[in-house]
Every structure is written in C-alpha cells, then in structure tokens.
Design a protein around this motif. Sequence first.
Motif, PDB file in Angstrom:
ATOM      1  N   VAL A   1      27.246  41.626  46.809  1.00 23.28           N
ATOM      2  CA  VAL A   1      28.553  40.966  46.743  1.00 23.28           C
ATOM      3  C   VAL A   1      29.658  42.003  46.826  1.00 23.28           C
ATOM      4  N   MET A   2      29.500  43.097  46.093  1.00 25.27           N
ATOM      5  CA  MET A   2      30.547  44.123  46.098  1.00 25.27           C
ATOM      6  C   MET A   2      30.660  44.799  47.462  1.00 25.27           C
ATOM      7  N   ARG A   3      29.536  45.007  48.153  1.00 26.74           N
ATOM      8  CA  ARG A   3      29.615  45.568  49.518  1.00 26.74           C
ATOM      9  C   ARG A   3      30.406  44.638  50.439  1.00 26.74           C
ATOM     10  N   GLY A   4      30.147  43.336  50.312  1.00 24.53           N
ATOM     11  CA  GLY A   4      30.893  42.368  51.119  1.00 24.53           C
ATOM     12  C   GLY A   4      32.384  42.404  50.812  1.00 24.53           C
ATOM     13  N   MET A   5      32.720  42.522  49.540  1.00 26.67           N
ATOM     14  CA  MET A   5      34.139  42.584  49.165  1.00 26.67           C
ATOM     15  C   MET A   5      34.790  43.872  49.671  1.00 26.67           C
ATOM     16  N   MET A   6      34.052  44.986  49.596  1.00 30.21           N
ATOM     17  CA  MET A   6      34.610  46.252  50.085  1.00 30.21           C
ATOM     18  C   MET A   6      34.815  46.205  51.602  1.00 30.21           C
ATOM     19  N   ARG A   7      33.896  45.551  52.299  1.00 29.36           N
ATOM     20  CA  ARG A   7      34.041  45.391  53.751  1.00 29.36           C
ATOM     21  C   ARG A   7      35.294  44.570  54.054  1.00 29.36           C
ATOM     22  N   GLU A   8      35.502  43.501  53.301  1.00 27.87           N
ATOM     23  CA  GLU A   8      36.681  42.668  53.511  1.00 27.87           C
ATOM     24  C   GLU A   8      37.961  43.435  53.180  1.00 27.87           C
ATOM     25  N   ARG A   9      37.930  44.259  52.147  1.00 26.13           N
ATOM     26  CA  ARG A   9      39.103  45.081  51.822  1.00 26.13           C
ATOM     27  C   ARG A   9      39.415  46.038  52.967  1.00 26.13           C
TER      28      ARG A   9
ATOM     29  N   GLU B   1      36.914  36.950  41.740  1.00 29.78           N
ATOM     30  CA  GLU B   1      38.122  36.939  42.557  1.00 29.78           C
ATOM     31  C   GLU B   1      38.576  38.349  42.873  1.00 29.78           C
ATOM     32  N   ASP B   2      38.884  38.572  44.146  1.00 32.35           N
ATOM     33  CA  ASP B   2      39.463  39.835  44.592  1.00 32.35           C
ATOM     34  C   ASP B   2      40.916  39.542  44.933  1.00 32.35           C
ATOM     35  N   LYS B   3      41.812  39.882  44.029  1.00 34.58           N
ATOM     36  CA  LYS B   3      43.226  39.565  44.215  1.00 34.58           C
ATOM     37  C   LYS B   3      43.848  40.334  45.368  1.00 34.58           C
ATOM     38  N   SER B   4      43.261  41.468  45.750  1.00 40.80           N
ATOM     39  CA  SER B   4      43.836  42.250  46.847  1.00 40.80           C
ATOM     40  C   SER B   4      43.618  41.578  48.204  1.00 40.80           C
ATOM     41  N   THR B   5      42.598  40.723  48.319  1.00 42.00           N
ATOM     42  CA  THR B   5      42.354  40.012  49.583  1.00 42.00           C
ATOM     43  C   THR B   5      42.522  38.506  49.444  1.00 42.00           C
ATOM     44  N   GLY B   6      42.574  38.007  48.202  1.00 42.57           N
ATOM     45  CA  GLY B   6      42.674  36.572  47.982  1.00 42.57           C
ATOM     46  C   GLY B   6      41.329  35.860  48.002  1.00 42.57           C
ATOM     47  N   ARG B   7      40.258  36.603  48.120  1.00 39.93           N
ATOM     48  CA  ARG B   7      38.913  36.016  48.208  1.00 39.93           C
ATOM     49  C   ARG B   7      38.429  35.558  46.838  1.00 39.93           C
TER      50      ARG B   7
ATOM     51  N   HIS C   1      41.126  44.153  55.663  1.00 42.30           N
ATOM     52  CA  HIS C   1      42.500  43.824  55.291  1.00 42.30           C
ATOM     53  C   HIS C   1      43.357  45.074  55.082  1.00 42.30           C
ATOM     54  N   GLU C   2      42.721  46.237  55.204  1.00 43.16           N
ATOM     55  CA  GLU C   2      43.392  47.525  55.041  1.00 43.16           C
ATOM     56  C   GLU C   2      44.088  47.629  53.679  1.00 43.16           C
ATOM     57  N   VAL C   3      43.339  47.269  52.628  1.00 42.99           N
ATOM     58  CA  VAL C   3      43.828  47.419  51.253  1.00 42.99           C
ATOM     59  C   VAL C   3      42.919  48.412  50.541  1.00 42.99           C
ATOM     60  N   PRO C   4      43.407  49.052  49.466  1.00 40.01           N
ATOM     61  CA  PRO C   4      42.582  50.045  48.762  1.00 40.01           C
ATOM     62  C   PRO C   4      41.262  49.441  48.275  1.00 40.01           C
ATOM     63  N   ARG C   5      40.212  50.232  48.406  1.00 40.18           N
ATOM     64  CA  ARG C   5      38.879  49.759  48.022  1.00 40.18           C
ATOM     65  C   ARG C   5      38.580  49.999  46.544  1.00 40.18           C
ATOM     66  N   THR C   6      39.506  50.582  45.802  1.00 43.93           N
ATOM     67  CA  THR C   6      39.254  50.934  44.404  1.00 43.93           C
ATOM     68  C   THR C   6      39.777  49.908  43.415  1.00 43.93           C
ATOM     69  N   GLY C   7      40.405  48.850  43.893  1.00 40.27           N
ATOM     70  CA  GLY C   7      40.990  47.864  42.992  1.00 40.27           C
ATOM     71  C   GLY C   7      39.946  47.050  42.244  1.00 40.27           C
ATOM     72  N   PRO C   8      40.382  46.396  41.166  1.00 42.79           N
ATOM     73  CA  PRO C   8      39.458  45.609  40.354  1.00 42.79           C
ATOM     74  C   PRO C   8      39.137  44.259  40.978  1.00 42.79           C
ATOM     75  N   VAL C   9      38.083  43.634  40.474  1.00 43.92           N
ATOM     76  CA  VAL C   9      37.770  42.241  40.766  1.00 43.92           C
ATOM     77  C   VAL C   9      37.739  41.515  39.424  1.00 43.92           C
ATOM     78  N   THR C  10      38.065  40.246  39.444  1.00 50.93           N
ATOM     79  CA  THR C  10      38.151  39.455  38.221  1.00 50.93           C
ATOM     80  C   THR C  10      36.967  38.511  38.132  1.00 50.93           C
ATOM     81  N   VAL C  11      36.227  38.604  37.035  1.00 47.63           N
ATOM     82  CA  VAL C  11      35.136  37.682  36.756  1.00 47.63           C
ATOM     83  C   VAL C  11      35.665  36.686  35.726  1.00 47.63           C
ATOM     84  N   THR C  12      35.569  35.382  36.057  1.00 45.24           N
ATOM     85  CA  THR C  12      36.118  34.341  35.181  1.00 45.24           C
ATOM     86  C   THR C  12      35.082  33.270  34.906  1.00 45.24           C
ATOM     87  N   GLN C  13      34.912  32.975  33.628  1.00 44.10           N
ATOM     88  CA  GLN C  13      34.101  31.829  33.192  1.00 44.10           C
ATOM     89  C   GLN C  13      35.092  30.722  32.870  1.00 44.10           C
ATOM     90  N   TRP C  14      34.962  29.567  33.528  1.00 42.10           N
ATOM     91  CA  TRP C  14      35.884  28.455  33.347  1.00 42.10           C
ATOM     92  C   TRP C  14      35.360  27.495  32.290  1.00 42.10           C
TER      93      TRP C  14
END
Length: 185
Positions: free
Chosen positions: A96-104, A128-134, A107-120
């Motif tokens: 999953v993280m490789r896929g998110m880094m590829r998408e970053r 959620e990757d706020k840098s790409t909106g994914r 989108h030409e955004v920094p690959r070091t940003g955080p991802v948010t894990v949320t239990q609803w």
Amino acid sequence: MSGEFTNERFPKSALYAAGALIGIAVLTVGSIRVGVLPAPETAPESRARRQVMPAVSRDFRFEDRADGALLVTDVIANKLVFIFQPGTNTGFIRGVMRGMMRERRLHEVPRTGPVTVTQWEDGALTLEDKSTGRILELGSFGQTNRAAFAQLLVPYQKGGSGVPDQPIIPAMPAPSSAPFLSGPG
C-alpha cells in the motif's frame, strides 16, 4: 477442415443484443460523466451524510530500514512507535505504501509526508494521503489486511496506553505446518 458449417450464419439477434448492451453501457457511463445521472455515493460521502465521526485517527510516517525492518513513526509525537522486524507479515502495508509513494511521485509532491489511519465509529478503517487526496477503504482488502493497519491504532484507542514509551515490536507469526490451510478451525 471440413465444410460442415459453411452454410451456418451467426444469429443476428445475438449481434443486436450485444450491440444494445454495449450502447447502454456507453450511454450510462457518459450520462454519469456529464452529470445527467447522479454518480454513486462514495464511502466518505456516505459517512459525511450520516455524520459518522472518527473514533481514533493518527498520522504516521512509514520508512524501510536497511536491514528490512519497517519503521512506523507517530508524526504528532515525533516518535518511533512500531518496528516490524524483517520477515514479519508486513507485505500488505509495504504494498500500500509503495502505491502511495508512486502516486505522490506522479503528483510531484514530497514522498516523506504522513498518512492518516482512521478508525470510524461505524467500524470502517481508512488510510488517507492528504498530499494527493487519496483515501483507501481498508476493509475492502479483507479482514487480515485490514488488521495490519488496525494494529497501529490499538495504543490510541479509548483505554489504550497512548503514545508508547518504547516502540512496539509485534511478535512473529507462528509457523504453520500447513501454510495454505492455516488459520482457525
């Protein structure tokens, strides 16, 4: 080749039915794209409409260590909170993280940003990757894969210990004598 089927014709009704089916599919998709028909509601839209709140949410940064370990850092506390040793079952998280880094990268955004894990509150678990909106609905990948990310939120649940003093090192899964048939009864 024998000439047994030389006078046979393909039924025109089957061709008309196939053409109609393709036409209906193209018209439906086109109508949704241009706004004539409403698009199906997404899971985040459904939660917003139902006013489902997050039960627990945390920002994490994931990093591979040279020896093959997977490091998980709590971004808010700026503290290493999980170390998955080499050989542990972290394939889904890594994939999953490789896929998110590829998408970053796309989108030409920094690959070091955080991802948010949320239990609803409704039981859903998202990444959620706020840098790409994914946004990934982790429940759609199956219970075992969902659990890989859910364990990251255990210390932060109500009654949990909060940010761990020392990084949590999950135990290695027990080897099975029947690898394809392992699991509960």
